[in-house]
Design a protein around this motif. Structure first.
Motif, PDB file in Angstrom:
ATOM      1  N   VAL A  34       0.836  -1.198   0.000  1.00 40.66           N
ATOM      2  CA  VAL A  34       0.000   0.000   0.000  1.00 40.66           C
ATOM      3  C   VAL A  34       0.872   1.249   0.000  1.00 40.66           C
ATOM      4  O   VAL A  34       0.587   2.215  -0.716  1.00 40.66           O
ATOM      5  CB  VAL A  34      -0.947   0.001   1.225  1.00 40.66           C
ATOM      6  CG1 VAL A  34      -1.717   1.323   1.301  1.00 40.66           C
ATOM      7  CG2 VAL A  34      -1.918  -1.170   1.142  1.00 40.66           C
ATOM      8  N   LEU A  35       1.939   1.239   0.792  1.00 34.96           N
ATOM      9  CA  LEU A  35       2.847   2.388   0.825  1.00 34.96           C
ATOM     10  C   LEU A  35       3.411   2.673  -0.569  1.00 34.96           C
ATOM     11  O   LEU A  35       3.478   3.833  -0.991  1.00 34.96           O
ATOM     12  CB  LEU A  35       3.993   2.131   1.805  1.00 34.96           C
ATOM     13  CG  LEU A  35       5.103   3.195   1.835  1.00 34.96           C
ATOM     14  CD1 LEU A  35       4.546   4.575   2.159  1.00 34.96           C
ATOM     15  CD2 LEU A  35       6.192   2.810   2.849  1.00 34.96           C
ATOM     16  N   ALA A  36       3.806   1.635  -1.289  1.00 31.61           N
ATOM     17  CA  ALA A  36       4.359   1.822  -2.632  1.00 31.61           C
ATOM     18  C   ALA A  36       3.324   2.454  -3.562  1.00 31.61           C
ATOM     19  O   ALA A  36       3.640   3.362  -4.342  1.00 31.61           O
ATOM     20  CB  ALA A  36       4.831   0.483  -3.192  1.00 31.61           C
ATOM     21  N   ASP A  37       2.070   1.992  -3.465  1.00 31.19           N
ATOM     22  CA  ASP A  37       1.008   2.558  -4.307  1.00 31.19           C
ATOM     23  C   ASP A  37       0.776   4.035  -3.980  1.00 31.19           C
ATOM     24  O   ASP A  37       0.592   4.866  -4.880  1.00 31.19           O
ATOM     25  CB  ASP A  37      -0.293   1.772  -4.111  1.00 31.19           C
ATOM     26  CG  ASP A  37      -0.229   0.380  -4.728  1.00 31.19           C
ATOM     27  OD1 ASP A  37       0.611   0.166  -5.629  1.00 31.19           O
ATOM     28  OD2 ASP A  37      -1.008  -0.497  -4.304  1.00 31.19           O
ATOM     29  N   ILE A  64      -3.021   7.577   5.288  1.00 29.47           N
ATOM     30  CA  ILE A  64      -3.725   6.518   4.561  1.00 29.47           C
ATOM     31  C   ILE A  64      -3.473   5.157   5.202  1.00 29.47           C
ATOM     32  O   ILE A  64      -4.392   4.368   5.411  1.00 29.47           O
ATOM     33  CB  ILE A  64      -3.289   6.508   3.079  1.00 29.47           C
ATOM     34  CG1 ILE A  64      -3.802   7.782   2.373  1.00 29.47           C
ATOM     35  CG2 ILE A  64      -3.797   5.261   2.366  1.00 29.47           C
ATOM     36  CD1 ILE A  64      -3.336   7.932   0.938  1.00 29.47           C
ATOM     37  N   LEU A  65      -2.206   4.876   5.524  1.00 33.16           N
ATOM     38  CA  LEU A  65      -1.887   3.582   6.134  1.00 33.16           C
ATOM     39  C   LEU A  65      -2.489   3.454   7.527  1.00 33.16           C
ATOM     40  O   LEU A  65      -2.956   2.372   7.908  1.00 33.16           O
ATOM     41  CB  LEU A  65      -0.374   3.383   6.190  1.00 33.16           C
ATOM     42  CG  LEU A  65       0.235   2.670   4.971  1.00 33.16           C
ATOM     43  CD1 LEU A  65       0.261   3.591   3.750  1.00 33.16           C
ATOM     44  CD2 LEU A  65       1.643   2.179   5.262  1.00 33.16           C
ATOM     45  N   LYS A  67      -5.235   4.774   8.644  1.00 32.42           N
ATOM     46  CA  LYS A  67      -6.670   4.535   8.506  1.00 32.42           C
ATOM     47  C   LYS A  67      -6.942   3.141   7.952  1.00 32.42           C
ATOM     48  O   LYS A  67      -7.851   2.446   8.394  1.00 32.42           O
ATOM     49  CB  LYS A  67      -7.279   5.595   7.587  1.00 32.42           C
ATOM     50  CG  LYS A  67      -8.791   5.492   7.446  1.00 32.42           C
ATOM     51  CD  LYS A  67      -9.342   6.630   6.603  1.00 32.42           C
ATOM     52  CE  LYS A  67     -10.864   6.544   6.488  1.00 32.42           C
ATOM     53  NZ  LYS A  67     -11.404   7.654   5.656  1.00 32.42           N
ATOM     54  N   ARG A  68      -6.129   2.738   6.987  1.00 34.55           N
ATOM     55  CA  ARG A  68      -6.336   1.447   6.320  1.00 34.55           C
ATOM     56  C   ARG A  68      -6.111   0.265   7.257  1.00 34.55           C
ATOM     57  O   ARG A  68      -6.855  -0.721   7.242  1.00 34.55           O
ATOM     58  CB  ARG A  68      -5.387   1.351   5.123  1.00 34.55           C
ATOM     59  CG  ARG A  68      -5.353  -0.008   4.412  1.00 34.55           C
ATOM     60  CD  ARG A  68      -6.526  -0.213   3.503  1.00 34.55           C
ATOM     61  NE  ARG A  68      -6.375  -1.435   2.737  1.00 34.55           N
ATOM     62  CZ  ARG A  68      -5.788  -1.510   1.545  1.00 34.55           C
ATOM     63  NH1 ARG A  68      -5.328  -0.412   0.970  1.00 34.55           N
ATOM     64  NH2 ARG A  68      -5.695  -2.657   0.918  1.00 34.55           N
ATOM     65  N   PHE A  69      -5.075   0.359   8.107  1.00 37.68           N
ATOM     66  CA  PHE A  69      -4.707  -0.783   8.935  1.00 37.68           C
ATOM     67  C   PHE A  69      -5.008  -0.592  10.420  1.00 37.68           C
ATOM     68  O   PHE A  69      -4.684  -1.456  11.231  1.00 37.68           O
ATOM     69  CB  PHE A  69      -3.219  -1.095   8.745  1.00 37.68           C
ATOM     70  CG  PHE A  69      -2.880  -1.509   7.344  1.00 37.68           C
ATOM     71  CD1 PHE A  69      -3.149  -2.794   6.896  1.00 37.68           C
ATOM     72  CD2 PHE A  69      -2.323  -0.604   6.448  1.00 37.68           C
ATOM     73  CE1 PHE A  69      -2.844  -3.178   5.595  1.00 37.68           C
ATOM     74  CE2 PHE A  69      -2.017  -0.975   5.146  1.00 37.68           C
ATOM     75  CZ  PHE A  69      -2.281  -2.277   4.721  1.00 37.68           C
ATOM     76  N   GLY A  70      -5.617   0.531  10.760  1.00 36.97           N
ATOM     77  CA  GLY A  70      -5.980   0.761  12.156  1.00 36.97           C
ATOM     78  C   GLY A  70      -4.782   0.880  13.077  1.00 36.97           C
ATOM     79  O   GLY A  70      -4.780   0.338  14.186  1.00 36.97           O
ATOM     80  N   VAL A  71      -3.740   1.576  12.604  1.00 33.52           N
ATOM     81  CA  VAL A  71      -2.521   1.753  13.400  1.00 33.52           C
ATOM     82  C   VAL A  71      -2.221   3.247  13.517  1.00 33.52           C
ATOM     83  O   VAL A  71      -2.852   4.066  12.861  1.00 33.52           O
ATOM     84  CB  VAL A  71      -1.315   1.026  12.752  1.00 33.52           C
ATOM     85  CG1 VAL A  71      -1.542  -0.468  12.745  1.00 33.52           C
ATOM     86  CG2 VAL A  71      -1.075   1.538  11.332  1.00 33.52           C
ATOM     87  N   HIS A  72      -1.259   3.558  14.389  1.00 33.44           N
ATOM     88  CA  HIS A  72      -0.831   4.952  14.517  1.00 33.44           C
ATOM     89  C   HIS A  72       0.533   5.093  13.859  1.00 33.44           C
ATOM     90  O   HIS A  72       1.557   4.760  14.436  1.00 33.44           O
ATOM     91  CB  HIS A  72      -0.768   5.360  15.989  1.00 33.44           C
ATOM     92  CG  HIS A  72      -0.313   6.787  16.180  1.00 33.44           C
ATOM     93  ND1 HIS A  72      -1.014   7.858  15.663  1.00 33.44           N
ATOM     94  CD2 HIS A  72       0.764   7.312  16.821  1.00 33.44           C
ATOM     95  CE1 HIS A  72      -0.380   8.980  15.977  1.00 33.44           C
ATOM     96  NE2 HIS A  72       0.707   8.670  16.671  1.00 33.44           N
ATOM     97  N   LEU A  73       0.524   5.577  12.634  1.00 32.07           N
ATOM     98  CA  LEU A  73       1.752   5.707  11.854  1.00 32.07           C
ATOM     99  C   LEU A  73       2.078   7.187  11.680  1.00 32.07           C
ATOM    100  O   LEU A  73       1.180   7.996  11.438  1.00 32.07           O
ATOM    101  CB  LEU A  73       1.544   5.054  10.475  1.00 32.07           C
ATOM    102  CG  LEU A  73       2.783   4.663   9.684  1.00 32.07           C
ATOM    103  CD1 LEU A  73       3.543   3.574  10.425  1.00 32.07           C
ATOM    104  CD2 LEU A  73       2.400   4.158   8.300  1.00 32.07           C
ATOM    105  N   MET A  74       3.336   7.545  11.825  1.00 34.07           N
ATOM    106  CA  MET A  74       3.762   8.926  11.684  1.00 34.07           C
ATOM    107  C   MET A  74       4.563   9.102  10.397  1.00 34.07           C
ATOM    108  O   MET A  74       5.054   8.139   9.802  1.00 34.07           O
ATOM    109  CB  MET A  74       4.587   9.349  12.889  1.00 34.07           C
ATOM    110  CG  MET A  74       3.811   9.290  14.200  1.00 34.07           C
ATOM    111  SD  MET A  74       4.750  10.001  15.591  1.00 34.07           S
ATOM    112  CE  MET A  74       6.154   8.898  15.654  1.00 34.07           C
TER     113      MET A  74
END
Length: 294
Positions: A34-37, A64-65, A67-74
């Motif tokens: 997903v990150l690559a897209d 986007i990531l 929300k998509r995977f339900g994680v807290h990404l910075m």
């Protein structure tokens, strides 16, 4: 996934620096896809500058990531992951430029045709050791997003950066918040002599083995799912054929009992014979079955 302190070699604790306190994050293959897209979309939108992505690209990908995977990404997680990809690309592409080494597009790893050449190569490229059995399923994405940077020399990491990033890779994948050496106080002359420790090599091998295991697990799960879907489709098709045969035989007057049951088995196993039965006039169907059915 975060920690405010980290144990030192003596077993005590020391205050983490601002470099240490970056949020570490464990990635999986689906997230990387997903990150690559997302990064490709951002590139098409013009959010990539001279060798580096604009801040909006990192923040958009993080949102986007998350929300998509339900994680807290910075945004820093995304930035560090891309730097890791770029480091992988630099090391692996250099390996592949040498004679005797190739890329296996089905196993997603380098292949060594000449072990002697490999042993000679890693003497002067110790960072390559951990890539001997490293599985990189998203290699095509990495090439697409990093090749131009390396070709132009933009954003290329030096030897120290590679050691630093790959050290963080181990931290992220194993959720271990430790720093093996101080990067800020090293002189340029000292940096050239930095080499991975035996412990680092062992950790790299363990990490590579884990990636192989994860890739094999993913392959088995995907294959199992495909086989289950294929079996369901075959069952569905078989049921449709049986219903069609039964319906066709229902049109033949007084064709019932054991003879009808035998005809159902025979016609479902012989699609060509069944096609002939459907094409024949109604008054010839029974004669054909009695003439050719065993």
């Amino acid at each position: 996934m975060e920690s405010s302190n980290v144990k030192n070699k003596s077993g005590g604790k020391r205050k983490m620096s601002s470099e240490d306190t970056r949020s570490y994050f464990a990635w999986n293959l689906e997230m990387e896809r997903v990150l690559a897209d997302v990064l490709r979309d951002q590139r098409n939108l013009g959010n990539k500058g001279d060798g580096n992505w604009k801040a909006v690209a990192y923040s958009t990908a993080a949102q986007i990531l998350s929300k998509r995977f339900g994680v807290h990404l910075m945004a820093d997680n995304v930035k560090n992951r891309f730097k890791l990809w770029r480091t992988w690309y630099g090391i692996v592409s250099d390996i592949l430029s040498q004679s005797g080494f190739d890329w296996d597009s089905t196993k997603y790893m380098i292949t060594v045709e000449n072990e002697i050449a490999w042993n000679e190569y890693v003497k002067s490229h110790e960072e390559a050791k951990r890539f001997r059995f490293k599985v990189i399923p998203n290699w095509d994405d990495i090439v697409d997003l990093c090749a131009k940077d390396r070709a132009t020399g933009l954003g290329a990491e030096n030897a120290l950066d590679a050691d630093d990033i790959m050290s963080k890779e181990t931290n992220e994948e194993e959720a271990i918040h430790s720093v093996s050496f101080d990067l800020e106080g090293s002189s340029s002359a000292t940096r050239k002599n930095i080499r991975p420790s035996k412990s680092g090599e062992k950790e790299g091998m363990i990490s590579s083995m884990k990636e192989v295991a994860e890739s094999l697990k993913e392959f088995v799960e995907v294959t199992k799912k495909k086989m289950e879907n294929k079996k369901k489709m075959e069952i569905k098709e078989a049921q449709e054929v049986v219903h069609e045969v039964v319906s066709e035989l229902d049109n033949i007057p007084n064709f019932n009992g054991a003879l009808r049951h035998r005809a159902i088995d025979w016609l479902t196993e012989n699609p060509i014979k069944f096609a002939i039965i459907k094409a024949l006039p109604l008054d010839e169907k029974e004669d054909y079955i009695l003439s050719f059915m065993p």
